[in-house]
Design a protein around this motif. Sequence first.
Motif, mmCIF file in Angstrom:
data_model
loop_
_atom_site.group_PDB
_atom_site.id
_atom_site.type_symbol
_atom_site.label_atom_id
_atom_site.label_comp_id
_atom_site.label_asym_id
_atom_site.label_seq_id
_atom_site.Cartn_x
_atom_site.Cartn_y
_atom_site.Cartn_z
ATOM 1 N N ASN A 94 37.310 46.452 40.057
ATOM 2 C CA ASN A 94 38.244 45.421 40.543
ATOM 3 C C ASN A 94 38.374 45.500 42.061
ATOM 4 O OD1 ASN A 94 38.686 44.827 37.870
ATOM 5 N ND2 ASN A 94 40.904 44.790 38.034
ATOM 6 N N GLU A 95 38.494 46.698 42.596
ATOM 7 C CA GLU A 95 38.631 46.876 44.044
ATOM 8 C C GLU A 95 37.340 46.471 44.762
ATOM 9 O OE1 GLU A 95 41.733 50.663 44.130
ATOM 10 O OE2 GLU A 95 39.589 51.032 43.826
ATOM 11 N N SER A 98 36.938 42.636 44.603
ATOM 12 C CA SER A 98 37.919 42.057 45.517
ATOM 13 C C SER A 98 37.457 42.189 46.962
ATOM 14 C CB SER A 98 39.277 42.738 45.333
ATOM 15 O OG SER A 98 40.195 42.244 46.280
ATOM 16 N N THR A 102 36.505 38.921 49.177
ATOM 17 C CA THR A 102 37.362 38.706 50.335
ATOM 18 C C THR A 102 36.535 38.628 51.612
ATOM 19 O OG1 THR A 102 39.236 39.781 49.264
ATOM 20 C CG2 THR A 102 39.306 39.634 51.667
ATOM 21 N N GLU A 108 41.724 35.941 50.327
ATOM 22 C CA GLU A 108 41.946 36.829 49.196
ATOM 23 C C GLU A 108 41.347 36.212 47.931
ATOM 24 O OE1 GLU A 108 43.264 39.947 49.122
ATOM 25 O OE2 GLU A 108 43.315 39.802 51.297
ATOM 26 N N ILE A 114 38.121 37.748 40.516
ATOM 27 C CA ILE A 114 37.878 39.191 40.408
ATOM 28 C C ILE A 114 37.472 39.547 38.987
ATOM 29 C CG2 ILE A 114 38.960 41.476 40.519
ATOM 30 C CD1 ILE A 114 40.662 40.324 42.873
#
Length: 153
Positions: A94-95, A98, A102, A108, A114
Amino acid sequence: PAEVLAGQSIPGNNWHTSSPNSQNRRSIYVHVKRSLKVPILTNYDAPDADFTCPIRFVTTQPTQALNMINSDFIQEQGQAFAGTLAIDESTTLNEIVSQILTRVMQREATAAEIEAGVETIDAWMAQDSLSRTDAIQNFCVLALNLNEFVYLD
């Protein structure tokens, strides 16, 4: 490419490999020989160097999308992009997704974007037996092909 260099009137003369720093410049600076078209620029409707070009028409064609997915250049850029990410083994998908979205979209990423990205990476790892690193590199290539990145509004 070797095919382009082989098409020169005197192969190997007057068309040298640029330094890595020069290779990162815009295509407006590309050396053009009128009788020898650069294949990657041809896909994007580069003007014919044999004639003046007072007007440029905007077109989108399938070869452009195929080039953006399959070309060595885009694969190299995806790999380089993946190498710049601030990740380690403890960073969640997920990070990572993202961070990629981004940076590519300059906004965002939404939760749905995501989630779709994580599902895509998971599918590549499960169905195609890709390593986490290879799946992330593939996702970087995918992100570089998003309409939001390719087209200006």
